[in-house]
Design a protein around this motif. Sequence first.
Motif, short mmCIF file in Angstrom:
data_model
loop_
_atom_site.label_atom_id
_atom_site.label_comp_id
_atom_site.label_asym_id
_atom_site.label_seq_id
_atom_site.Cartn_x
_atom_site.Cartn_y
_atom_site.Cartn_z
N VAL A 213 -18.56 -20.70 26.47
CA VAL A 213 -18.89 -20.01 25.22
C VAL A 213 -18.02 -18.78 25.05
O VAL A 213 -17.49 -18.52 23.95
CB VAL A 213 -20.38 -19.63 25.20
CG1 VAL A 213 -20.69 -18.74 23.99
CG2 VAL A 213 -21.25 -20.89 25.16
N ASN A 214 -17.84 -18.00 26.10
CA ASN A 214 -17.01 -16.79 26.01
C ASN A 214 -15.56 -17.14 25.71
O ASN A 214 -14.89 -16.44 24.94
CB ASN A 214 -17.10 -16.00 27.31
CG ASN A 214 -18.47 -15.38 27.53
OD1 ASN A 214 -19.20 -15.13 26.57
ND2 ASN A 214 -18.82 -15.13 28.78
N SER A 215 -15.07 -18.22 26.30
CA SER A 215 -13.68 -18.63 26.03
C SER A 215 -13.52 -19.06 24.58
O SER A 215 -12.49 -18.78 23.95
CB SER A 215 -13.30 -19.79 26.97
OG SER A 215 -13.39 -19.39 28.32
N LEU A 216 -14.55 -19.74 24.05
CA LEU A 216 -14.48 -20.17 22.65
C LEU A 216 -14.52 -18.97 21.71
O LEU A 216 -13.78 -18.93 20.71
CB LEU A 216 -15.64 -21.11 22.35
CG LEU A 216 -15.73 -21.66 20.93
CD1 LEU A 216 -14.50 -22.48 20.60
CD2 LEU A 216 -17.00 -22.49 20.74
N VAL A 217 -15.35 -17.99 22.02
CA VAL A 217 -15.46 -16.80 21.16
C VAL A 217 -14.15 -16.04 21.14
O VAL A 217 -13.73 -15.49 20.10
CB VAL A 217 -16.62 -15.91 21.65
CG1 VAL A 217 -16.59 -14.55 20.91
CG2 VAL A 217 -17.95 -16.60 21.42
N LYS A 218 -13.44 -15.99 22.27
CA LYS A 218 -12.20 -15.21 22.36
C LYS A 218 -11.10 -15.76 21.44
O LYS A 218 -10.24 -15.00 20.98
CB LYS A 218 -11.71 -15.19 23.80
CG LYS A 218 -12.54 -14.31 24.72
CD LYS A 218 -11.98 -14.32 26.14
CE LYS A 218 -12.83 -13.44 27.05
NZ LYS A 218 -12.33 -13.46 28.45
#
Length: 353
Positions: free
Chosen positions: A184-189
Motif C-alpha cells: 500500500v505504501n509503495s502504491l501511494v508513493k
Amino acid sequence: MISVVSRWYQERFSDPHAVTLFLLLVFGFSVIYFIGGLITPFLVAVVLAYLLDWPLIQLMRLGLSRIWATVIILMLFVTMMVMLTLGLVPTVWHQGVNLVKAMPTMLKEGQEFLLMLPKENPDVFNEELIKAALLTLQEHIVGSGEAIVSASFASLFDLAAILIYSILVPLLVFFMLKDKRLLVNSLVKILPQNRRLAMEVWTEMNGQIANYIRGKVFEIIIVGFSTWLVFFFTDLQYAALLAVLVGFSVLIPYIGAAAVTVPVIVVGLFQWGLTPEFTYMMIAYGVVQALDGNLLVPILFSEAVNLHPIAIIMSVLLFGGLWGFWGVFFAIPLATLVKAVFNAWPKSITEEA
C-alpha cells in the motif's frame, strides 16, 4: 455550444485533485477492460486477500506475528477448500450428469403437456403457436448442448492453466497478506501529489469492498445451505446441484434469483407435478428467498440497501457487459464507487452558492 462545454469543464476540472481522481479512474477501468483476462489470477488473489484479511487481523490481536498469522490463515483456507472440493464437487457433478440424462424425458413430457392444452382449451391456446415455440425451444436446447460439449473439450486444454493458478494464486495471496502495508505504501508513493480526492474515495471504498466480499461469501453459504435443507427435507431430486446454483445466484442481484427459480420449478414439476408436495417445496423455497432479500441482505450490505434497485440492476447489466463475471461480482461496489465519486467531486460555483 463550445462556450457551454468550456465553462462546464472549467467548473468540474479546475481542481487538480479532481483531475487526478478522474485519470486514476480511467486508468483503472481501462486496465481491467483491456487486460482483465490476463490478470485474472491477480484479481482472484485480491478478492481472497480481502476475504482473509479480517481473520488474519484477529490472530494478530492474539499476539501472533503477521507472517505466522498469514501462514496459519492461508493453510486453514486451503484445507477448507480442498475438503469442500472433495466433498461437494463429486456429488454436484454426479447430480448434474443425471439431470442432463433426464432432460430428454423432461422435454418429452413437457411437450406432451403443452400439446394437450389446445385440445382441452382450444379457445385459449393456439396449437400452431405452441408447436412453433416448442421448435424454437428445441433449437435452443440443441445449441446449448453443443456449447456445453465444446466448453467441456476446451476445459481439458485449460488443465495446465488451472494447475498454474492453483499455485500462483495462493502465492499472490500470501504476499498480499504478509506485505500489505509495504504494498500500500509503495502504491501511494507513485501516485501524484494532488491525490486528496482519490484518497478520500479509496478510504471509503476500501472498507466497503472488504465488507462486501465477506458479506457475499457469507450470503452464498447461508442461502445455499438453507436451500439445501429445504430441498433435502422435501426430498427434491438434484438437491445439492440446485442448492449450489441457488447459492451462487446471489452474485447477480434480483436477476440471479429469478433465473435460478426456473430449474427449481422444472425439476419440481417433473418430480411431483401440480401436487401439494410441489406447493410445499415452493413455499419453503420462497421463504428462503424472502428472508435473503428482506433480512440477510440488509444486515450484510447496509450500504447496498441505500442504492435503488434500478441502480443495482443497471450496474449488473453495464459492468457485467463490460467485464463479464468480475463486472457482475463487483456490480454493487462499482455502483457505490460511482456514488462516492459523485459525492466527493468538487461542486460548481453555482451549486455551492
